[in-house]
Design a protein around this motif. Structure first.
Motif, PDB file in Angstrom:
ATOM      1  N   LEU A 115       0.824  -1.208   0.000  1.00  0.00           N
ATOM      2  CA  LEU A 115       0.000   0.000   0.000  1.00  0.00           C
ATOM      3  C   LEU A 115       0.859   1.259   0.000  1.00  0.00           C
ATOM      4  O   LEU A 115       0.501   2.260  -0.635  1.00  0.00           O
ATOM      5  N   GLN A 116       1.973   1.237   0.711  1.00  0.00           N
ATOM      6  CA  GLN A 116       2.883   2.381   0.694  1.00  0.00           C
ATOM      7  C   GLN A 116       3.424   2.598  -0.716  1.00  0.00           C
ATOM      8  O   GLN A 116       3.549   3.745  -1.161  1.00  0.00           O
ATOM      9  N   ALA A 117       3.758   1.502  -1.391  1.00  0.00           N
ATOM     10  CA  ALA A 117       4.264   1.606  -2.758  1.00  0.00           C
ATOM     11  C   ALA A 117       3.187   2.139  -3.698  1.00  0.00           C
ATOM     12  O   ALA A 117       3.463   2.953  -4.589  1.00  0.00           O
ATOM     13  N   GLU A 118       1.932   1.693  -3.501  1.00  0.00           N
ATOM     14  CA  GLU A 118       0.826   2.174  -4.324  1.00  0.00           C
ATOM     15  C   GLU A 118       0.610   3.672  -4.105  1.00  0.00           C
ATOM     16  O   GLU A 118       0.387   4.427  -5.063  1.00  0.00           O
ATOM     17  N   LEU A 119       0.676   4.104  -2.855  1.00  0.00           N
ATOM     18  CA  LEU A 119       0.502   5.520  -2.543  1.00  0.00           C
ATOM     19  C   LEU A 119       1.573   6.350  -3.222  1.00  0.00           C
ATOM     20  O   LEU A 119       1.287   7.403  -3.813  1.00  0.00           O
TER      21      LEU A 119
ATOM     22  N   ARG B  98       3.274   5.576  -5.896  1.00  0.00           N
ATOM     23  CA  ARG B  98       3.058   5.542  -7.348  1.00  0.00           C
ATOM     24  C   ARG B  98       1.954   6.516  -7.759  1.00  0.00           C
ATOM     25  O   ARG B  98       2.085   7.229  -8.762  1.00  0.00           O
ATOM     26  N   LEU B  99       0.865   6.542  -6.985  1.00  0.00           N
ATOM     27  CA  LEU B  99      -0.252   7.426  -7.316  1.00  0.00           C
ATOM     28  C   LEU B  99       0.141   8.891  -7.160  1.00  0.00           C
ATOM     29  O   LEU B  99      -0.291   9.748  -7.950  1.00  0.00           O
ATOM     30  N   ARG B 100       0.921   9.200  -6.154  1.00  0.00           N
ATOM     31  CA  ARG B 100       1.383  10.577  -5.975  1.00  0.00           C
ATOM     32  C   ARG B 100       2.227  11.021  -7.164  1.00  0.00           C
ATOM     33  O   ARG B 100       2.137  12.178  -7.596  1.00  0.00           O
ATOM     34  N   GLU B 101       3.013  10.113  -7.686  1.00  0.00           N
ATOM     35  CA  GLU B 101       3.838  10.435  -8.858  1.00  0.00           C
ATOM     36  C   GLU B 101       3.000  10.537 -10.122  1.00  0.00           C
ATOM     37  O   GLU B 101       3.404  11.179 -11.097  1.00  0.00           O
ATOM     38  N   GLU B 102       1.823   9.907 -10.101  1.00  0.00           N
ATOM     39  CA  GLU B 102       0.938   9.906 -11.269  1.00  0.00           C
ATOM     40  C   GLU B 102       0.127  11.193 -11.385  1.00  0.00           C
ATOM     41  O   GLU B 102      -0.317  11.545 -12.483  1.00  0.00           O
ATOM     42  N   VAL B 103      -0.071  11.903 -10.271  1.00  0.00           N
ATOM     43  CA  VAL B 103      -0.899  13.115 -10.265  1.00  0.00           C
ATOM     44  C   VAL B 103      -0.438  14.143 -11.300  1.00  0.00           C
ATOM     45  O   VAL B 103      -1.265  14.654 -12.083  1.00  0.00           O
ATOM     46  N   PRO B 104       0.862  14.506 -11.359  1.00  0.00           N
ATOM     47  CA  PRO B 104       1.291  15.491 -12.371  1.00  0.00           C
ATOM     48  C   PRO B 104       1.005  15.026 -13.801  1.00  0.00           C
ATOM     49  O   PRO B 104       0.673  15.840 -14.664  1.00  0.00           O
ATOM     50  N   GLN B 105       1.125  13.714 -14.055  1.00  0.00           N
ATOM     51  CA  GLN B 105       0.867  13.197 -15.397  1.00  0.00           C
ATOM     52  C   GLN B 105      -0.608  13.348 -15.771  1.00  0.00           C
ATOM     53  O   GLN B 105      -0.933  13.705 -16.910  1.00  0.00           O
ATOM     54  N   VAL B 106      -1.491  13.087 -14.805  1.00  0.00           N
ATOM     55  CA  VAL B 106      -2.927  13.225 -15.063  1.00  0.00           C
ATOM     56  C   VAL B 106      -3.278  14.685 -15.309  1.00  0.00           C
ATOM     57  O   VAL B 106      -4.068  15.009 -16.204  1.00  0.00           O
ATOM     58  N   ARG B 107      -2.704  15.562 -14.509  1.00  0.00           N
ATOM     59  CA  ARG B 107      -2.966  16.998 -14.692  1.00  0.00           C
ATOM     60  C   ARG B 107      -2.480  17.479 -16.054  1.00  0.00           C
ATOM     61  O   ARG B 107      -3.121  18.317 -16.698  1.00  0.00           O
ATOM     62  N   GLU B 108      -1.362  16.936 -16.509  1.00  0.00           N
ATOM     63  CA  GLU B 108      -0.851  17.306 -17.827  1.00  0.00           C
ATOM     64  C   GLU B 108      -1.778  16.784 -18.921  1.00  0.00           C
ATOM     65  O   GLU B 108      -2.011  17.475 -19.929  1.00  0.00           O
ATOM     66  N   ALA B 109      -2.332  15.583 -18.718  1.00  0.00           N
ATOM     67  CA  ALA B 109      -3.271  15.028 -19.692  1.00  0.00           C
ATOM     68  C   ALA B 109      -4.519  15.898 -19.787  1.00  0.00           C
ATOM     69  O   ALA B 109      -5.067  16.110 -20.878  1.00  0.00           O
ATOM     70  N   ILE B 110      -4.966  16.431 -18.650  1.00  0.00           N
ATOM     71  CA  ILE B 110      -6.126  17.319 -18.636  1.00  0.00           C
ATOM     72  C   ILE B 110      -5.805  18.611 -19.384  1.00  0.00           C
ATOM     73  O   ILE B 110      -6.619  19.117 -20.169  1.00  0.00           O
ATOM     74  N   ARG B 111      -4.609  19.144 -19.143  1.00  0.00           N
ATOM     75  CA  ARG B 111      -4.208  20.387 -19.814  1.00  0.00           C
ATOM     76  C   ARG B 111      -4.183  20.200 -21.321  1.00  0.00           C
ATOM     77  O   ARG B 111      -4.687  21.049 -22.084  1.00  0.00           O
ATOM     78  N   LEU B 112      -3.630  19.086 -21.792  1.00  0.00           N
ATOM     79  CA  LEU B 112      -3.544  18.830 -23.221  1.00  0.00           C
ATOM     80  C   LEU B 112      -4.925  18.603 -23.832  1.00  0.00           C
ATOM     81  O   LEU B 112      -5.205  19.061 -24.939  1.00  0.00           O
ATOM     82  N   ALA B 113      -5.782  17.912 -23.091  1.00  0.00           N
ATOM     83  CA  ALA B 113      -7.131  17.647 -23.599  1.00  0.00           C
ATOM     84  C   ALA B 113      -7.935  18.935 -23.716  1.00  0.00           C
ATOM     85  O   ALA B 113      -8.733  19.104 -24.640  1.00  0.00           O
ATOM     86  N   ARG B 114      -7.735  19.855 -22.758  1.00  0.00           N
ATOM     87  CA  ARG B 114      -8.454  21.134 -22.794  1.00  0.00           C
ATOM     88  C   ARG B 114      -8.044  21.962 -24.003  1.00  0.00           C
ATOM     89  O   ARG B 114      -8.845  22.734 -24.540  1.00  0.00           O
TER      90      ARG B 114
END
Length: 246
Positions: free
Chosen positions: A105-109, A111-127
């Motif tokens: 679970l610590q490893a998953e947490l 990984r997800l924290r590192e994924e947040v900037p990527q998701v935000r960038e995907a939103i920016r590009l989609a917009r």
């Protein structure tokens, strides 16, 4: 499209290599509980899963219809409306996990924290890509952001006051969380081994049964030699506890 997304989420939680023939009611129930605790409007989200399970049974892929186990537990349906913090006191364990699961679970947490900037960038590009009123990539990216951030909050909450359960020191006199229990099916004369774990660690295919599942509830606090009746989708089953080990 929404129904397809829900089925893909169900597949990801159950396991992509899971055979329908081995799908158990407990696994479906655990998924329904997880959805209720982590997704808003859980009843609507679970509806495609229920319809799929009904279809699977009609096609003969499952022995019984598992659809009824995909219902949102009533006691948890107002979780989001009432807030998720509850009345847990300071110092009360939010989860009781094995060391192995705690590390996962610590490893998953992380990984997800590192994924947040990527998701935000995907939103920016989609917009920036045309009309946002009919922008499927943007909708998908926003939903992914909600899921990631919700899961991060859940993991952070679970890991605040987590208690590590040492199986080596588990009670061998009575069944408790962390116990490895050998059950003898009185009717079939066959034995099975289960480990009682926190609901966050349950994995029926690996023999890890949640303490809040029907089997877990029937076993908790029992001693070796006792006979128990466990209600399963196939009816009431009689078992004898052959052994309790850490």
């Amino acid at each position: 499209m929404q129904g397809q997304q829900e089925l893909l989420r169900f597949q990801a939680r159950i396991g992509k290599d899971k055979s329908m023939a081995t799908l158990h009611a407990i696994e479906v129930g655990e998924y329904a509980k997880w959805t209720t605790e982590n997704v808003e409007d859980a009843a609507t989200r679970l509806d495609p899963v229920k319809k799929f399970l009904t279809f699977a049974n009609k096609r003969g892929w499952t022995e019984i219809s598992l659809a009824r186990y995909a219902a949102a537990p009533r006691r948890n349906r107002r979780r989001f409306a009432g807030g998720q913090s509850g009345s847990r006191g300071a110092g009360t364990p939010s989860a009781r996990l094995s060391q192995e699961r705690h590390i996962e679970l610590q490893a998953e947490l992380q990984r997800l924290r590192e994924e947040v900037p990527q998701v935000r960038e995907a939103i920016r590009l989609a917009r920036s890509d045309g009309d946002i009123r009919e922008n499927s990539p943007l909708d998908a990216a926003r939903e992914q952001q909600q899921m990631v951030e919700r899961r991060i909050r859940q993991l952070e909450n679970d890991l605040v006051n987590v208690e590590i359960v040492d199986a080596a020191n588990a009670d061998t006199e009575r069944v408790s969380i962390g116990s490895r229990v050998t059950l003898h099916d009185i009717a079939s004369e066959q034995s099975r081994v289960f480990t009682l774990v926190d609901v966050r660690e349950a994995d029926v295919s690996a023999g890890k049964i949640s303490t809040v599942s029907p089997i877990g509830q029937a076993l908790m606090g029992r001693s070796a030699g006792e006979e128990v009746t466990i209600t399963t989708p196939r009816g009431a089953m009689e078992y004898r506890i052959e052994g309790i080990g850490g």
